[in-house]
Write a protein that holds these residues in place. Structure first.
Motif, mmCIF file in Angstrom:
data_model
loop_
_atom_site.group_PDB
_atom_site.id
_atom_site.type_symbol
_atom_site.label_atom_id
_atom_site.label_comp_id
_atom_site.label_asym_id
_atom_site.label_seq_id
_atom_site.Cartn_x
_atom_site.Cartn_y
_atom_site.Cartn_z
ATOM 1 N N ALA A 126 38.451 43.485 44.381
ATOM 2 C CA ALA A 126 39.140 44.625 44.988
ATOM 3 C C ALA A 126 40.207 45.193 44.054
ATOM 4 O O ALA A 126 40.264 46.406 43.818
ATOM 5 N N ALA A 127 41.050 44.329 43.516
ATOM 6 C CA ALA A 127 42.150 44.794 42.674
ATOM 7 C C ALA A 127 41.643 45.413 41.376
ATOM 8 O O ALA A 127 42.179 46.427 40.906
ATOM 9 N N THR A 128 40.604 44.830 40.790
ATOM 10 C CA THR A 128 40.099 45.357 39.524
ATOM 11 C C THR A 128 39.388 46.684 39.719
ATOM 12 O O THR A 128 39.527 47.604 38.893
ATOM 13 N N LEU A 129 38.649 46.846 40.804
ATOM 14 C CA LEU A 129 37.993 48.118 41.070
ATOM 15 C C LEU A 129 39.015 49.226 41.345
ATOM 16 O O LEU A 129 38.798 50.383 40.959
ATOM 17 N N LEU A 130 40.122 48.888 41.975
ATOM 18 C CA LEU A 130 41.183 49.877 42.166
ATOM 19 C C LEU A 130 41.814 50.279 40.833
ATOM 20 O O LEU A 130 42.159 51.442 40.624
ATOM 21 N N SER A 131 41.942 49.310 39.934
ATOM 22 C CA SER A 131 42.573 49.565 38.643
ATOM 23 C C SER A 131 41.624 50.209 37.639
ATOM 24 O O SER A 131 42.068 50.889 36.713
ATOM 25 N N PHE A 132 40.328 49.976 37.823
ATOM 26 C CA PHE A 132 39.308 50.527 36.926
ATOM 27 C C PHE A 132 38.226 51.216 37.762
ATOM 28 O O PHE A 132 37.129 50.679 37.937
ATOM 29 N N PRO A 133 38.509 52.408 38.267
ATOM 30 C CA PRO A 133 37.515 53.089 39.105
ATOM 31 C C PRO A 133 36.236 53.453 38.350
ATOM 32 O O PRO A 133 35.220 53.776 38.974
ATOM 33 N N ALA B 96 45.862 40.777 42.483
ATOM 34 C CA ALA B 96 46.665 41.792 41.793
ATOM 35 C C ALA B 96 47.010 41.344 40.371
ATOM 36 O O ALA B 96 46.940 42.134 39.425
ATOM 37 N N ALA B 97 47.361 40.073 40.210
ATOM 38 C CA ALA B 97 47.735 39.557 38.896
ATOM 39 C C ALA B 97 46.582 39.659 37.905
ATOM 40 O O ALA B 97 46.756 40.107 36.760
ATOM 41 N N GLY B 98 45.394 39.243 38.321
ATOM 42 C CA GLY B 98 44.239 39.311 37.433
ATOM 43 C C GLY B 98 43.940 40.737 36.997
ATOM 44 O O GLY B 98 43.621 41.000 35.829
ATOM 45 N N ALA B 99 44.044 41.673 37.939
ATOM 46 C CA ALA B 99 43.765 43.074 37.636
ATOM 47 C C ALA B 99 44.831 43.676 36.723
ATOM 48 O O ALA B 99 44.516 44.493 35.846
ATOM 49 N N ILE B 100 46.086 43.282 36.915
ATOM 50 C CA ILE B 100 47.156 43.793 36.059
ATOM 51 C C ILE B 100 46.952 43.332 34.618
ATOM 52 O O ILE B 100 47.128 44.099 33.665
ATOM 53 N N GLY B 101 46.558 42.073 34.447
ATOM 54 C CA GLY B 101 46.255 41.591 33.101
ATOM 55 C C GLY B 101 45.189 42.441 32.446
ATOM 56 O O GLY B 101 45.285 42.802 31.263
ATOM 57 N N ALA B 102 44.142 42.776 33.216
ATOM 58 C CA ALA B 102 43.076 43.616 32.687
ATOM 59 C C ALA B 102 43.576 45.033 32.408
ATOM 60 O O ALA B 102 43.260 45.626 31.364
#
Length: 338
Positions: free
Chosen positions: A147-154, A116-122
């Motif tokens: 998983a987290a990045t794909l949710l944040s960047f569909p 989650a942290a990595g994706a939030i930074g992105a």
């Protein structure tokens, strides 16, 4: 009578959803920026240099009304006794009474909150039209990052995975990734192409978002490979001497951290600062400052941005409390009297 919830790893896997964890971690970062939290000094001890050590991270989330700690130990010889080499335990207390609230296995929680942290930074720093994601490292934590990045960047079209030590490991990782995303995270019908890469220079040059999750002590990515507008979430550097990207990248990048002091001491910015490539004044703030409006994020589409995330106990505490609340709703875990 004092009662405490005890959750095994299997319980946390059942109750934690990545979307909810991302929201919880964003709230932690907001609280940090608002001065509603405290991070206490890291305690580290090497019992046997190079083969047995422990770290204790602790903190206080004021608005959530909790404080606590996570103890992580690595004992190389544990396999001989049938035990995992890496063990993590989270202990949460009520900040009003000091009463223990929960005791949780930290394995899954560490992975999901780190993703989650990595994706939030992105999400806060990468270009909104980002299409290509490169994950450097193909270990357990890389799955959570994907998983987290794909949710944040569909809109991501390509996910590349690089393992500098074992290409076959990266190849196995990407072949299993689509099924893992569906089974473990409920992420289905992903349009992105998954591919293992051998040429890190070429992959870097086509990437919009790069997330590094390795234990490297030498730069894996060189500055000359990086295209304008790239965002880095640097996750692997969490101990003095670790280094994943060329320190020269920091010379003209916009940099945010999860905790300034901890990152200066053990994060990706440790070496660039020691080499004089950047200094404390070049840090734009903590990542939550973007959420609260204290700092602006990306300024243009050409800017290089970096989120240095060493991981703090606050993330474990917030994710742990989320797990406890959901476990109570679902009747999972044990409640013990003290």
């Amino acid at each position: 009578m004092l009662e405490m919830k005890v959750l095994k790893m299997e319980d946390t896997v059942k109750v934690l959803k990545m979307e909810d964890v991302i929201a919880a971690i964003e709230e932690v970062y907001r609280a940090q920026s608002a001065g509603a939290s405290a991070i206490y000094p890291l305690i580290t001890e090497e019992f046997v240099p190079g083969s047995a050590e422990m770290d204790i991270k602790s903190g206080w989330l004021k608005d959530a009304g909790i404080y606590g700690l996570k103890s992580v130990s690595w004992f190389e010889e544990n396999g001989k006794a049938g035990l995992p080499a890496l063990l993590g335990t989270i202990l949460i207390f009520d900040a009003k009474t000091g009463a223990p609230v929960g005791l949780l296995d930290g394995s899954h929680i560490t992975g999901i909150r780190t993703g989650a942290a990595g994706a939030i930074g992105a999400k806060l720093l990468a270009r909104k039209d980002a299409k290509n994601l490169l994950i450097v490292g193909a270990g357990h934590v890389a799955t959570f990052q994907a998983a987290a990045t794909l949710l944040s960047f569909p809109g991501i079209e390509k996910v590349m995975v690089y393992d500098g030590l074992d290409y076959d490991n990266a190849d196995r990782f990407v072949k299993n990734l689509r099924g893992t995303l569906a089974k473990d995270f409920g992420i289905e019908d992903v349009k992105a192409e998954f591919t293992a890469v051998k040429d890190i220079a070429e992959a870097t040059g086509t990437s919009d978002i790069i997330i590094t999750v390795t234990p490297s002590r030498e730069p894996i990515i060189k500055k000359e490979w990086v295209k304008p507008g790239t965002h880095f979430s640097c996750i692997g550097s969490d101990m003095a001497g670790k280094e994943e990207i060329d320190p020269e990248i920091f010379a003209d990048a916009k940099v945010f951290t999860d905790d300034i002091e901890q990152c200066i001491n053990v994060g990706e910015i440790e070496i660039p600062i020691k080499k004089g490539i950047m200094n404390r004044e070049n840090i734009s703030g903590i990542i939550g400052d973007i959420i609260t409006g204290k700092a602006s994020g990306r300024e243009d589409d050409e800017q290089i941005t970096v989120f240095d995330a060493t991981g703090t106990a606050l993330l474990d505490l917030a994710t742990g409390m989320l797990a406890i609340r959901e476990a109570k709703k679902q009747g999972l875990g044990q409640t013990i009297e003290l």
